[in-house]
Design a protein around this motif. Structure first.
Motif, short mmCIF file in Angstrom:
data_model
loop_
_atom_site.label_atom_id
_atom_site.label_comp_id
_atom_site.label_asym_id
_atom_site.label_seq_id
_atom_site.Cartn_x
_atom_site.Cartn_y
_atom_site.Cartn_z
N GLN A 195 -7.27 -2.45 9.48
CA GLN A 195 -6.24 -1.55 9.86
C GLN A 195 -6.65 -0.98 11.27
O GLN A 195 -7.81 -0.27 11.37
N TRP A 243 -10.44 11.69 4.60
CA TRP A 243 -10.54 13.27 3.85
C TRP A 243 -10.69 12.96 2.26
O TRP A 243 -10.23 13.69 1.54
N ARG A 263 -3.02 5.20 -4.72
CA ARG A 263 -4.02 6.52 -4.65
C ARG A 263 -4.82 6.92 -5.77
O ARG A 263 -4.26 6.45 -6.90
N GLN A 308 0.73 -1.40 0.01
CA GLN A 308 -0.14 0.08 -0.10
C GLN A 308 0.99 1.13 -0.01
O GLN A 308 1.98 1.16 0.36
O1 DHB Z 1 -2.38 9.20 5.04
C1 DHB Z 1 -2.66 8.55 4.00
O2 DHB Z 1 -2.24 8.89 2.96
C2 DHB Z 1 -2.84 7.01 4.16
C3 DHB Z 1 -2.54 6.16 3.21
C4 DHB Z 1 -3.01 4.76 3.20
C5 DHB Z 1 -3.91 4.41 4.51
O3 DHB Z 1 -4.21 3.22 4.83
C6 DHB Z 1 -4.17 5.42 5.35
O4 DHB Z 1 -4.94 4.90 6.38
C7 DHB Z 1 -3.83 6.68 5.17
#
Ligand code: DHB
Ligand code: MG
Length: 634
Positions: A191, A138, A64, A61
């Motif tokens: 998570q 967000w 995006r 991960q």
């Molecule tokens: O802050 C972030 O961009 C972000 C990225 C991946 C995640 O799983 C998350 O919970 C937040």
């Protein structure tokens, strides 16, 4: 359940993070893309390194800004995704976290977004990759788990599910009960992160202040309960973005992380066992059940056996002895094999040592609280629980004749001894020789002091949350809310923990700006507080013994006159003895006074509680600190 941690939660290089996660006993990791990109290791070797350590790569991960784009954008994003699927084959990761589009240009058309997610899942399937779609708090269009689940349900592809992240849900006051409506096999990943309440932009809050479950203000047990009720059986994974953890020793952070999951699973296991006893069949009985690991029971009847203070002969020890004598203590016994004196007064025992039993810190020689003795009926069980919670065991030289006392080191370096004993008998006292001097107050008659009320420990800034979780979990204490005190030398944060019956109370303090780590600031002192039934008699006895209570300014008593209805005669007696006052909403009262500072950063306190008062007089802390500072400046 399987336990994982995101590499973003730990400091160091990718290899260091993997080693730390493995050493703490994690089963897997989430590999954060930035960590991989910055690593010299090709993905294949990262996979091998993880496998060598016994770690799986449970998630890759983040991916995006995929969905809610125009058609040309979709083609670009699918090409970008193919490259990641190839990489994941090499890495041996089968789940890709796709977080909801946060770009201002994201389109708000659900049908389009769902269709695009389906295209992504179709592209992932031949690689054996699953897409876990996460709603960022967000996210531009999708910012709730309900919305992410609607899109996933609409896309309806076996390679597409949701990723639930407790922070994104609880930070916005979302109701996690709705998670029960999602089929467990469509929750691809979970998570977990806690956080303190903050009035702050969500993204900043999330990226800097997350903490491990049990260290913040969210109800992670309740949250996880809903996810398990949905039938989720995948990993519990910690994804904690935290400025302090990013800079801390990753091995310590990983152990802290593992401790938080052990406590969380234990709480859920106990709830489940209680349900079974109650005979209520779970409403979601048809859903799969995750297996939950339970810890040995915490000590239930723990009280203080002793507090140990270390002070140097030819230095602070003389002063400590003088103050103890004035408080009514007698030096009654000596340890059989170590330079440790037992001082007692009725029910209160204090060890005075000239060596440092602590692991975590090097003692600088100033008088300090170095150990807590916790009296428990089953010390082996308490030690086993501590070991399961990754508490570092304190090595002990032990005479075969000495009692079965195990000790562990708290994050602040304080040793915690589990002492076999109870109100009926104190096996641990056999480590000391026979009573050489009679305790003047044995039997309690006329004893000014009745018990150890609490211990106050100043914490190194980087380990405050770790320490609170450690004491809470190892000793089975319940934490109060954090308080902030405006001390003369800066803001001090304070959090107290107590056992259900009040037998053990610990107050942890930390400088909010991370100053005073050597405990030399006025806010940085440690103390032991003794309970009594007559605070005035105790103060007058101490004065008669040659030690005047810490003087408190007249302004304090004038203010007390203005805001309370204390009788003038009581107030005057308080003024004469430096006694401070607090009252709780339900009418409990607290009277307390202090000794002068001994050897820079240790003092004693004497307290009297009435009417079920449960606090620590925090309202008076700033006055106490200023008084100690004034006294030291003289
Ligand atoms: O802050 C972030 O961009 C972000 C990225 C991946 C995640 O799983 C998350 O919970 C937040
Ligand atoms: Mg997340």
């Amino acid at each position: 359940m399987r336990r994982s941690i995101a590499t973003v939660s730990l400091s160091g290089t990718l290899e260091e993070k993997l080693r730390a996660a493995a050493a703490a006993g994690f089963d897997g990791v989430e590999v954060f893309e930035n960590d991989l990109v910055a690593s010299p290791l090709p993905p294949r070797e990262v996979r091998a390194a993880a496998a060598e350590l016994g770690l799986g790569i449970d998630l890759y991960q983040p991916f995006r800004d995929f969905e809610g784009v125009d058609d040309a954008g979709l083609e670009r994003n699918l090409r970008r995704a193919e490259a990641k699927f190839e990489l994941m084959l090499e890495l041996g990761a089968d789940t890709l976290l796709v977080c909801s589009n946060a770009a201002p240009a994201a389109l708000g058309d659900d049908a389009r977004a769902a269709a695009q997610l389906r295209r992504l899942a179709e592209a992932a399937a031949p690689y054996g990759v699953r897409i876990a779609y996460e709603a960022l708090a967000w996210g531009r269009r999708v910012d709730t788990y309900e919305h992410s689940w609607r899109l996933v349900a609409e896309a309806d592809h076996p390679s597409l599910g949701v990723c639930l992240d407790s922070f994104h849900i609880l930070s916005k006051g979302g109701d996690p009960a709705g998670i029960r409506a999602i089929p467990g096999d469509k929750i691809f990943f979970l998570q977990l992160a806690d956080a303190p309440y903050m009035a702050m932009d969500l993204l900043q809050w999330s990226r800097h202040y997350r903490c491990f479950p049990g260290q913040g203000a969210f109800d992670l047990t309740g949250f996880t309960r809903h996810v398990l009720a949905a039938g989720y059986t995948g990993p519990l994974s910690l994804e904690v973005f935290n400025d302090v953890f990013r800079a801390a020793d990753p091995h310590r952070t990983a152990a802290d992380a593992m401790r938080s999951l052990s406590v969380l699973e234990d709480a859920l296991a106990r709830e489940r066992a209680a349900e079974r006893v109650g005979g209520e069949p779970g409403a979601d009985g048809a859903r799969p059940r995750a297996s939950l690991t339970r810890l040995p029971d915490p000590p239930d009847d723990a009280g203080y056996a002793f507090v140990e203070v270390a002070a140097q002969e030819g230095g602070g020890a003389e002063r400590v002895r003088a103050v103890l004598a004035a408080l009514g203590f007698s030096h009654t016994r000596d340890h059989r094999s170590k330079p440790v004196q037992l001082w007692s007064s009725g029910g209160v025992r204090l060890l005075l040592s000239s060596t440092d039993p602590r692991l975590g810190h090097t003692w600088d020689g100033d008088a300090a609280v170095t150990a807590l003795g916790v009296e428990v009926a089953e010390p082996e069980r308490a030690a086993e629980r501590a070991e399961r919670l990754l508490a570092p065991t304190l090595p002990r030289r032990r005479d075969p004749a000495e009692s079965r006392m195990n000790a562990v080191a708290a994050p602040d370096g304080t040793a915690v001894f589990f002492c076999p004993g109870s109100r009926e008998g104190r096996e641990w006292l056999a480590d000391f020789g026979a009573e050489a001097v009679r305790d003047r107050h044995a039997g309690g008659d006329g004893a000014p002091l009745s018990a150890i009320d609490h211990v106050g420990l100043f914490q190194p800034f980087d380990h405050f949350d770790e320490a609170a979780l450690f004491y809470r979990s190892v000793l089975g204490l319940t934490p109060d809310e954090s308080l902030e005190v405006a001390a003369p030398d800066g803001l001090v944060r304070s959090r107290a923990l107590a056992g259900d019956d009040g037998g053990l109370r610990i107050a942890l303090n930390v400088s909010v700006l991370g100053r005073g780590a050597r405990w030399d600031a006025a806010g940085g002192a440690q103390h032991a507080a003794f309970a009594c039934d007559d605070v005035f008699a105790a103060a007058e006895a101490m004065r008669a013994g040659g030690v005047a209570p810490l003087p408190i300014p007249d302004n304090y008593y004038d203010d007390l006159a203005a805001r309370t209805d204390l009788a003038p005669a009581v107030r005057e007696r308080m003024r004469a003895n430096g006694v401070l006052y607090d009252r709780s909403a339900d009418g409990g009262e607290f009277f307390h006074f202090y000794t002068p500072m001994l050897d820079n950063r240790l003092f004693f306190e004497v307290v009297q509680r009435t009417g079920g008062y449960r606090g620590y007089g925090a309202a008076n802390t700033a006055v106490r600190m200023a008084a100690h500072r004034a006294e030291q400046a003289r």
